[in-house]
Design a protein around this motif. Structure first.
Motif, mmCIF file in Angstrom:
data_model
loop_
_atom_site.group_PDB
_atom_site.id
_atom_site.type_symbol
_atom_site.label_atom_id
_atom_site.label_comp_id
_atom_site.label_asym_id
_atom_site.label_seq_id
_atom_site.Cartn_x
_atom_site.Cartn_y
_atom_site.Cartn_z
ATOM 1 N N LEU A 165 0.749 -1.268 -0.020
ATOM 2 C CA LEU A 165 0.079 0.051 -0.129
ATOM 3 C C LEU A 165 0.781 1.202 0.263
ATOM 4 C CD1 LEU A 165 -2.487 1.728 0.418
ATOM 5 C CD2 LEU A 165 -2.358 1.196 2.839
ATOM 6 N N GLU A 166 1.924 1.154 1.015
ATOM 7 C CA GLU A 166 2.701 2.530 0.877
ATOM 8 C C GLU A 166 3.604 2.704 -0.275
ATOM 9 O OE1 GLU A 166 5.273 4.831 4.271
ATOM 10 O OE2 GLU A 166 4.987 2.874 4.527
ATOM 11 N N GLU A 167 4.103 1.516 -1.011
ATOM 12 C CA GLU A 167 4.757 1.778 -2.102
ATOM 13 C C GLU A 167 3.684 2.117 -3.350
ATOM 14 O OE1 GLU A 167 6.296 -1.992 -2.753
ATOM 15 O OE2 GLU A 167 8.048 -2.034 -1.510
ATOM 16 N N LYS A 168 2.662 1.849 -3.325
ATOM 17 C CA LYS A 168 1.781 2.460 -4.165
ATOM 18 C C LYS A 168 1.372 3.739 -4.132
ATOM 19 C CE LYS A 168 0.978 -1.710 -6.417
ATOM 20 N NZ LYS A 168 -0.075 -2.653 -6.112
ATOM 21 N N ILE A 169 1.189 4.415 -2.833
ATOM 22 C CA ILE A 169 1.013 5.757 -2.578
ATOM 23 C C ILE A 169 2.011 6.376 -3.127
ATOM 24 C CG2 ILE A 169 0.691 7.473 -0.663
ATOM 25 C CD1 ILE A 169 -0.874 5.161 0.769
ATOM 26 N N LEU A 170 3.416 6.170 -2.974
ATOM 27 C CA LEU A 170 4.598 6.744 -3.279
ATOM 28 C C LEU A 170 4.647 6.962 -4.721
ATOM 29 C CD1 LEU A 170 7.217 5.339 -0.850
ATOM 30 C CD2 LEU A 170 6.156 7.570 -0.779
ATOM 31 N N ALA A 171 4.106 5.919 -5.499
ATOM 32 C CA ALA A 171 4.282 5.780 -6.852
ATOM 33 C C ALA A 171 3.057 6.593 -7.455
ATOM 34 C CB ALA A 171 4.176 4.236 -7.297
ATOM 35 N N ASN A 172 2.007 6.738 -6.653
ATOM 36 C CA ASN A 172 0.902 7.584 -7.363
ATOM 37 C C ASN A 172 0.506 8.866 -6.537
ATOM 38 O OD1 ASN A 172 -0.468 5.616 -9.383
ATOM 39 N ND2 ASN A 172 0.397 4.207 -7.790
ATOM 40 N N PRO A 173 1.395 9.763 -6.455
ATOM 41 C CA PRO A 173 1.167 11.149 -5.803
ATOM 42 C C PRO A 173 -0.160 11.446 -6.005
ATOM 43 C CG PRO A 173 2.714 11.362 -7.144
ATOM 44 C CD PRO A 173 2.483 9.842 -7.253
ATOM 45 N N CYS A 174 -0.931 12.235 -5.027
ATOM 46 C CA CYS A 174 -2.236 12.891 -5.355
ATOM 47 C C CYS A 174 -2.546 14.135 -4.418
ATOM 48 C CB CYS A 174 -3.429 11.782 -5.488
ATOM 49 S SG CYS A 174 -3.578 10.924 -4.084
ATOM 50 N N HIS A 175 -3.241 14.746 -4.923
ATOM 51 C CA HIS A 175 -3.655 16.022 -4.080
ATOM 52 C C HIS A 175 -4.705 15.521 -3.156
ATOM 53 C CE1 HIS A 175 -4.778 20.263 -2.909
ATOM 54 N NE2 HIS A 175 -5.931 20.068 -3.077
ATOM 55 N N LYS A 176 -5.638 14.689 -3.441
ATOM 56 C CA LYS A 176 -6.659 14.160 -2.540
ATOM 57 C C LYS A 176 -6.757 12.725 -2.892
ATOM 58 C CE LYS A 176 -10.933 15.860 -3.144
ATOM 59 N NZ LYS A 176 -12.025 14.767 -3.558
ATOM 60 N N GLY A 177 -6.906 11.783 -2.007
ATOM 61 C CA GLY A 177 -7.152 10.616 -2.256
ATOM 62 C C GLY A 177 -7.542 10.009 -0.772
ATOM 63 N N LEU A 178 -7.888 8.493 -0.989
ATOM 64 C CA LEU A 178 -8.565 7.594 -0.105
ATOM 65 C C LEU A 178 -8.179 6.353 0.090
ATOM 66 C CD1 LEU A 178 -11.366 7.310 1.664
ATOM 67 C CD2 LEU A 178 -12.239 6.650 -0.462
ATOM 68 N N ILE A 179 -7.890 5.699 1.204
ATOM 69 C CA ILE A 179 -7.731 4.417 1.274
ATOM 70 C C ILE A 179 -8.938 3.745 2.020
ATOM 71 C CG2 ILE A 179 -6.103 2.730 2.350
ATOM 72 C CD1 ILE A 179 -3.932 4.738 2.984
ATOM 73 N N VAL A 180 -9.249 2.698 1.037
ATOM 74 C CA VAL A 180 -10.675 2.119 1.625
ATOM 75 C C VAL A 180 -10.388 0.482 1.701
ATOM 76 C CG1 VAL A 180 -11.491 1.951 -0.608
ATOM 77 C CG2 VAL A 180 -13.033 1.814 1.234
ATOM 78 N N SER A 181 -10.735 0.008 3.032
ATOM 79 C CA SER A 181 -10.880 -1.450 3.015
ATOM 80 C C SER A 181 -11.960 -2.023 3.890
ATOM 81 C CB SER A 181 -9.537 -1.590 3.944
ATOM 82 O OG SER A 181 -9.231 -2.954 4.166
ATOM 83 N N ASP A 182 -12.219 -3.288 3.444
ATOM 84 C CA ASP A 182 -13.047 -4.083 4.610
ATOM 85 C C ASP A 182 -12.423 -4.068 5.834
ATOM 86 O OD1 ASP A 182 -14.845 -4.681 2.639
ATOM 87 O OD2 ASP A 182 -14.504 -6.526 2.354
ATOM 88 N N ALA A 183 -13.267 -3.858 6.941
ATOM 89 C CA ALA A 183 -12.572 -4.248 8.234
ATOM 90 C C ALA A 183 -12.620 -5.753 8.532
ATOM 91 C CB ALA A 183 -13.604 -3.663 9.339
ATOM 92 N N VAL A 184 -13.682 -6.545 8.276
ATOM 93 C CA VAL A 184 -13.339 -8.280 8.263
ATOM 94 C C VAL A 184 -13.867 -8.370 6.872
ATOM 95 C CG1 VAL A 184 -14.674 -10.144 8.948
ATOM 96 C CG2 VAL A 184 -14.086 -8.391 10.792
ATOM 97 N N PHE A 185 -13.088 -9.139 6.114
ATOM 98 C CA PHE A 185 -13.131 -9.519 4.664
ATOM 99 C C PHE A 185 -14.104 -10.526 4.460
ATOM 100 C CE2 PHE A 185 -9.363 -7.222 4.960
ATOM 101 C CZ PHE A 185 -9.411 -6.183 3.846
ATOM 102 N N SER A 186 -15.273 -10.321 3.636
ATOM 103 C CA SER A 186 -16.241 -11.019 3.828
ATOM 104 C C SER A 186 -16.358 -12.552 3.540
ATOM 105 C CB SER A 186 -17.549 -10.583 2.894
ATOM 106 O OG SER A 186 -17.048 -10.364 1.643
ATOM 107 N N MET A 187 -15.442 -12.760 2.660
ATOM 108 C CA MET A 187 -15.057 -14.371 2.221
ATOM 109 C C MET A 187 -14.131 -14.950 2.934
ATOM 110 S SD MET A 187 -17.468 -14.701 0.250
ATOM 111 C CE MET A 187 -18.472 -13.651 0.835
ATOM 112 N N ASP A 188 -13.097 -14.480 3.693
ATOM 113 C CA ASP A 188 -12.013 -14.889 4.221
ATOM 114 C C ASP A 188 -12.140 -14.801 5.687
ATOM 115 O OD1 ASP A 188 -10.139 -15.963 1.940
ATOM 116 O OD2 ASP A 188 -10.262 -13.967 1.235
#
Length: 639
Positions: free
Chosen positions: A406-429
């Protein structure tokens, strides 16, 4: 006399998305330039950040005039049938092993041009393997009633290209699948067979398309072939108008074909009817069954005081809300529930949506737009994925729960405004997000953080408070989304966070603004369920104890599983075997669903067991024995 070649190329992030060209007289340059610019700027694959126009003079004496290939259409019901028609075409050219050629199709998807393939040696001959070979300097003849050139004409442009390619020296044929996500028709063509339209060569929405030019000749003649394709001006005469078949066409044939494909791949879904309240035991198909597939983790829909309060609301407020929340559909019960959610989640405010799906869709699309970037876990729920798509923002997928990636992807894709989104509990695993690192990374790079607690609320944390409580109330995401339809036992979704966030969503989230609000009865049930959970934390403890007890039962019988949530997956892999095991369990009185593609990746079909606080230990022991016994009988040994 001079004519002019106009070429348009549009790209985004240096990736080609659109191209077209015309050969026209001087006095038509203006209108055609405008048409090509509009076409390049509005493409189904996205709006470009770069658009190039190139105008060149062409001496009319250098133009080769060619008669268009004869046309026929083959109607197919599925893309699999379309690929079979390509196979037949290759056999008709005397190529004995068509599958060896078809394997090259996937290599064309990222190319601007075509693969130049030696059909005898299966060597790729194009000088630039990334760019490919491109057929250029061509157009249809408009002097004899041909296409006007106004707008995009897939059919005419394809015939122009196919005709030029068919007349190139040493080319015996061509395969083409469009990369336009809105266009599923493709073609095969050659001088001997003509131009054959195949009505379906891929699924609607797919950008996987490309071309293969089929070469047979000496290696020293390759340059002559490429020179003809890329430099020889060609105008194609007498393009046949596209005729719609006069015989009756079943407009729904594609549906029948798709259903047949799903059945053959063991991906077809059918419904089982439940004839009782959703609880740890249910009536289904005329018999009592142990329910082990429901997300009603705390069995709240059966709690007497919840049902009594819902009955009170029904009597006082009636069955429906009558309008959107911003018009007539807002009751004191809606506001009471939102205050209760905010209190339960320890946030400033909350907003209720009609479903959890709509909550994700509306929130993400309201917060993010085209210049922004969303960083999304690869195993996020479909509602998150669809919210990302709807927003128009660039979506960057990071490896599942991998904070380094995740951090590597953020460093490779700088942005003025962004969002990190994730399930809290992943519904299938059933695994849990690494919230501490996710929040720290979001704060470090000034990104919003959003967590979907659909399977966390009422399930994890000492009192069922969810992901924040699970991590000892130390780390808190900016946006918490959840549902009322799982552990709460009712209906709806919610988002909670800062007051200004909720004010913003109330005014910007289209899924909230333009939906008739949920019934006051539903609001009452959700309110009383949350109140019950607050007063009876033992209910959450019972669920958590049942999860550990059931995992112990399976491990004792040789099945190595573990879970800290209400979800326990048993990976089987093969879709057909997963269905067989699920059906046999159903026959023996255990309602456990088989989860298959596209809900999970192909080849990772599974039993998805979901427990309730009210399951008894006797039920869980018997279920564990039945599961292991059937897995052995079916020779499915995931361990």
């Amino acid at each position: 006399m001079s004519l002019y070649s106009i070429k348009m190329r549009a790209s985004t992030n240096q990736t080609h998305i659109s191209g077209a060209e015309k050969i026209i007289p001087y006095d038509q340059i203006g209108p055609f330039v405008n048409q090509l610019v509009q076409r390049g700027m509005h493409h189904p694959k996205g709006n470009p950040d770069s658009l190039n126009l190139k105008i060149e003079t062409i001496d009319e004496r250098d133009i080769l005039y060619i008669e268009a290939l004869p046309v026929r259409t083959i109607e197919v019901g599925s893309c699999r049938d379309g690929i079979e028609e390509i196979r037949k075409f290759l056999l008709s050219l005397g190529l004995a092993h068509p599958d060896n050629i078809l394997r090259f199709l996937s290599e064309t998807y990222a190319m601007r041009g075509a693969i130049l393939l030696d059909v005898d040696t299966l060597e790729r001959l194009e000088p630039d393997g990334k760019r490919g070979v491109r057929a250029t300097y061509m157009d249809a003849d408009r002097t004899s009633g041909g296409p006007s050139g106004n707008g995009k004409d897939h059919y005419a442009e394809a015939i122009v290209l196919a005709t030029k390619v068919a007349h190139a020296p040493n080319l015996i044929g061509e395969i083409c699948i469009s990369d336009d996500p809105d266009y599923v028709t493709g073609y095969v063509a050659s001088k001997t067979t003509g131009y054959t339209r195949i009505t379906k060569m891929k699924e609607l929405g797919s950008e996987n398309g490309g071309r293969i030019f089929l070469y047979r000749g000496r290696r020293e003649d390759v340059a002559k072939t490429i020179s003809f394709l890329e430099k020889q001006p060609v105008i194609v005469r007498n393009i046949q108008p596209l005729e719609v078949p006069t015989h009756a066409i079943d407009k729904f044939s594609f549906i029948d074909a798709a259903l047949q494909e799903m059945q053959e791949a063991h991906l077809y879904r059918s419904l089982k009817t439940v004839q009782s309240a959703q609880s740890s035991t249910v009536q289904s198909h005329g018999r009592e069954m142990i329910m082990m597939a429901s997300n009603s983790y705390l069995d709240m829909s059966r709690v007497e005081e919840v049902r009594d309060y819902a009955a009170y609301a029904l009597k006082k407020y009636g069955t429906g809300s009558g309008g959107s929340r911003l018009t007539t559909g807002n009751t004191i019960l809606h506001e009471m529930l939102e205050n209760k959610i905010a209190e339960f989640k320890h946030t400033e405010a909350a907003l209720v949506f009609n479903t959890g799906y709509v909550a994700n869709l509306a929130t993400i699309s309201a917060l993010m737009e085209k210049p922004d970037i969303i960083f999304s876990d690869e195993l996020n729920h479909a509602s998150i994925i669809d919210g990302c798509r709807l927003s128009g923002a660039k979506t960057v997928i990071y490896r599942h729960n991998d904070m380094r990636d995740l951090e590597e992807k953020i460093l490779a894709n700088p942005c003025h405004k962004g969002l990190i989104v994730s399930d809290a509990v992943f519904s299938m695993d059933g695994d849990i997000v690494n919230l501490p690192q996710l929040v720290q990374i979001a704060d470090r790079y000034h990104l919003l953080s959003m967590v979907d607690e659909a399977h966390a609320t009422g399930v994890i944390g000492k009192t069922g408070g969810g992901i924040v409580e699970h991590y000892h109330n130390t780390y808190r995401p900016d946006i918490v989304m959840g549902t009322l339809s799982k552990a709460i036992g009712s209906e709806g979704g919610f988002v909670c966070g800062r007051k200004n966030l909720i004010d913003y969503l109330r005014n910007k989230a289209r899924g909230f603004i333009f939906s008739t609000s949920l019934s006051p009865v539903t609001m009452a049930a959700s309110y009383k369920a949350l109140e019950f959970i607050e007063k009876n934390p033992q209910r959450v403890t019972d669920l958590q104890n049942n999860v550990q007890f059931f995992c112990d039962c399976l491990r004792q019988r040789g099945l190595p599983v573990s879970s800290d949530t209400g979800i326990i997956p048993i990976i089987i892999g093969d879709e057909e075997k997963a269905l067989q095991v699920s059906q046999e369990l159903f026959n023996r009185g255990y309602y456990i669903s088989a989860i298959r593609y596209p809900t999970v990746k192909r080849g990772s079909a599974r039993l998805r067991i979901a427990l309730m606080a009210t399951h008894t230990q006797d039920q869980l022991q018997r279920a564990a024995s039945a599961i292991v016994q059937i897995l052995k009988e079916k020779e499915v040994l995931p361990w």
